[in-house]
Design an enzyme around this catalytic site. Structure first.
Site, PDB file in Angstrom:
ATOM      1  N   GLY A  37      22.740  34.004  14.733  1.00 50.64           N
ATOM      2  CA  GLY A  37      23.352  34.405  15.998  1.00 50.64           C
ATOM      3  C   GLY A  37      24.734  35.019  15.850  1.00 50.64           C
ATOM      4  N   ARG A  93      38.742  36.185  36.685  1.00 48.43           N
ATOM      5  CA  ARG A  93      38.896  35.274  37.835  1.00 48.43           C
ATOM      6  C   ARG A  93      39.573  33.972  37.433  1.00 48.43           C
ATOM      7  NH1 ARG A  93      33.129  35.296  40.702  1.00 48.43           N
ATOM      8  NH2 ARG A  93      32.416  35.442  38.550  1.00 48.43           N
ATOM      9  N   HIS A 127      39.794  42.071  38.535  1.00 45.69           N
ATOM     10  CA  HIS A 127      39.716  41.182  39.698  1.00 45.69           C
ATOM     11  C   HIS A 127      41.068  40.970  40.369  1.00 45.69           C
ATOM     12  CE1 HIS A 127      38.853  37.912  42.336  1.00 45.69           C
ATOM     13  NE2 HIS A 127      39.702  37.142  41.691  1.00 45.69           N
ATOM     14  N   ASP A 160      37.155  38.313  52.128  1.00 49.23           N
ATOM     15  CA  ASP A 160      38.126  37.233  51.900  1.00 49.23           C
ATOM     16  C   ASP A 160      39.515  37.854  51.761  1.00 49.23           C
ATOM     17  OD1 ASP A 160      38.212  38.274  49.294  1.00 49.23           O
ATOM     18  OD2 ASP A 160      36.811  36.784  48.515  1.00 49.23           O
ATOM     19  N   LYS A 183      37.838  32.862  53.810  1.00 51.98           N
ATOM     20  CA  LYS A 183      36.767  32.164  53.100  1.00 51.98           C
ATOM     21  C   LYS A 183      37.331  30.907  52.457  1.00 51.98           C
ATOM     22  CE  LYS A 183      35.570  33.703  48.621  1.00 51.98           C
ATOM     23  NZ  LYS A 183      35.086  34.723  47.693  1.00 51.98           N
ATOM     24  N   ASP A 209      34.332  44.868  48.162  1.00 49.79           N
ATOM     25  CA  ASP A 209      34.809  43.802  47.282  1.00 49.79           C
ATOM     26  C   ASP A 209      34.847  44.330  45.851  1.00 49.79           C
ATOM     27  OD1 ASP A 209      35.780  41.318  46.610  1.00 49.79           O
ATOM     28  OD2 ASP A 209      34.061  40.185  47.347  1.00 49.79           O
ATOM     29  N   THR A 214      27.398  35.407  42.391  1.00 50.70           N
ATOM     30  CA  THR A 214      26.247  34.685  42.969  1.00 50.70           C
ATOM     31  C   THR A 214      25.736  35.374  44.227  1.00 50.70           C
ATOM     32  OG1 THR A 214      27.637  33.322  44.406  1.00 50.70           O
ATOM     33  CG2 THR A 214      27.200  32.480  42.193  1.00 50.70           C
ATOM     34  N   GLY A 216      27.105  34.835  47.037  1.00 54.95           N
ATOM     35  CA  GLY A 216      27.475  33.942  48.138  1.00 54.95           C
ATOM     36  C   GLY A 216      28.499  34.555  49.091  1.00 54.95           C
ATOM     37  N   THR A 217      29.508  35.188  48.538  1.00 58.25           N
ATOM     38  CA  THR A 217      30.592  35.741  49.379  1.00 58.25           C
ATOM     39  C   THR A 217      30.051  36.790  50.347  1.00 58.25           C
ATOM     40  OG1 THR A 217      32.247  35.305  47.667  1.00 58.25           O
ATOM     41  CG2 THR A 217      32.792  36.996  49.314  1.00 58.25           C
TER      42      THR A 217
HETATM   43  C1  R5P Z   1      36.531  36.602  44.756  1.00 55.84           C
HETATM   44  O1  R5P Z   1      37.690  36.410  44.852  1.00 55.84           O
HETATM   45  C2  R5P Z   1      35.913  37.917  44.337  1.00 55.84           C
HETATM   46  O2  R5P Z   1      36.631  39.014  44.797  1.00 55.84           O
HETATM   47  C3  R5P Z   1      34.484  37.987  44.812  1.00 55.84           C
HETATM   48  O3  R5P Z   1      34.484  37.949  46.218  1.00 55.84           O
HETATM   49  C4  R5P Z   1      33.725  36.839  44.278  1.00 55.84           C
HETATM   50  O4  R5P Z   1      34.048  36.612  42.953  1.00 55.84           O
HETATM   51  C5  R5P Z   1      32.256  37.065  44.412  1.00 55.84           C
HETATM   52  O5  R5P Z   1      31.614  35.968  43.887  1.00 55.84           O
HETATM   53  P1  R5P Z   1      30.250  35.456  44.519  1.00 55.84           P
HETATM   54  O6  R5P Z   1      29.329  36.651  44.610  1.00 55.84           O
HETATM   55  O7  R5P Z   1      29.775  34.425  43.545  1.00 55.84           O
HETATM   56  O8  R5P Z   1      30.564  34.868  45.855  1.00 55.84           O
END
Ligand code: R5P
Length: 292
Positions: A37, A93, A127, A160, A183, A209, A214, A216-217
């Site tokens: 690996g 992040r 980010h 957010d 958020k 963004d 994920t 989720g945001t």
């Molecule tokens: C957060 O501060 C970033 O700008 C994105 O909104 C976030 O990292 C997205 O992550 P996820 O898709 O997991 O919510």
């Protein structure tokens, strides 16, 4: 267009999909794995005194960060003047210590890059500008690649506070109204939308963004927007990380379309996802035409 005898291009495995249209001659490079690996890297060019470009995406982070480190080592020890362009900067992040005992991971990556004394560093839509405390780089924010989608919308929304600066810039540039959400994150990868500020009733919203991980945001943002009367919600984000079941979750959401760039190699087909090519913009960066 190739520049004979000019700068050479070296791409890590994760950025090979961008190489063809960057317009530099590819340097001969071996990147492979041993059976255990471990990563093996060998530059098969005499790079002494030559200016070269390295294009890398550090997603997924494990091996791709190592490939980048070994490639930079090989080129700098070979005497090249190295210019680096990172299309996705992993660990960005983790840019501050929130809980006692946490690693300051983004600084570790920056310290690793700094040890190579690179000529210049460009990063596509990092980010957070907090990383500037650890590393000098130029940020390329490719939002204009999404201009047809932004133009069709009535209002630009930040999901957010972190995206508010981006959304404000986009709304001013395109003459659109602005909305934003607050958020909270009850857990590391959990999202709750606290409130929406702005009037979205009957309007076509574009959420902007830096990345979707994920999902989720943007999913939670779209729920709040649709519940508040939005006519439709589209999303534009520079980086499509799409971790875990993100694509399936996005497909089940009320989002009309999701636009990302290929800063990370696209890994799944989906009718919902549209990928915008970054390579022409990168070609302008390496040629010095666009140092946005
Ligand atoms: C957060 O501060 C970033 O700008 C994105 O909104 C976030 O990292 C997205 O992550 P996820 O898709 O997991 O919510």
């Amino acid at each position: 267009m190739e520049r004979p005898g000019g700068e050479l291009l070296f791409c890590t495995s994760s950025a090979k999909h961008l190489a063809r249209r960057i317009g530099l001659k590819a340097g001969r490079l071996v990147l492979r794995r041993f059976s255990d690996g471990e990563v093996y890297c060998r530059v098969e060019e005499d790079v002494r005194g030559r200016s070269v470009w390295v294009v890398a995406s550090t997603q997924p982070p494990g091996d791709n960060v190592l490939e980048l480190a070994f490639l930079l080592d090989s080129l700098t020890r070979g005497g090249a003047e190295v210019n680096l362009l990172i299309t996705y900067f992993a660990y960005a992040r983790q840019d501050r210590v929130v809980k006692e005992g946490e690693a300051l991971s983004s600084k570790v990556i920056c310290d690793m890059l700094k040890r190579f004394q690179l000529n210049q560093i460009f990063v596509v839509h990092i980010h957070s500008s907090r990383i500037r405390k650890f590393l000098s780089y130029r940020d390329i924010v490719p939002t204009d690649l999404f201009s047809p989608v932004i133009r069709r919308a009535d209002i630009v929304a930040a999901p957010d506070k972190g995206a508010l600066g981006l959304a404000t810039g986009v709304s001013e540039r395109y003459g659109k109204a602005l909305a934003y959400m607050e958020k909270s994150r009850p857990g590391a990868e959990e999202v709750e939308m606290v409130r929406l500020v702005g009037e979205v009733e009957g309007r076509r919203v574009v959420v902007v963004d830096d990345m979707i991980s994920t999902g989720g945001t943007v999913i939670k943002a779209s729920e709040l927007l649709m519940d508040s009367g939005a006519k439709e919600v589209s999303v534009v984000a520079t980086h499509g990380v799409f971790s875990g079941n993100a694509v399936e979750d996005l497909e089940r959401s009320r989002i009309k379309a999701v636009y990302v760039t290929n800063s990370i190699r696209p890994h799944r087909e989906s009718k919902l996802l549209k990928t915008v090519d970054l390579s022409k913009l990168l070609a302008r960066v390496v040629s010095g035409e666009s140092r946005a």
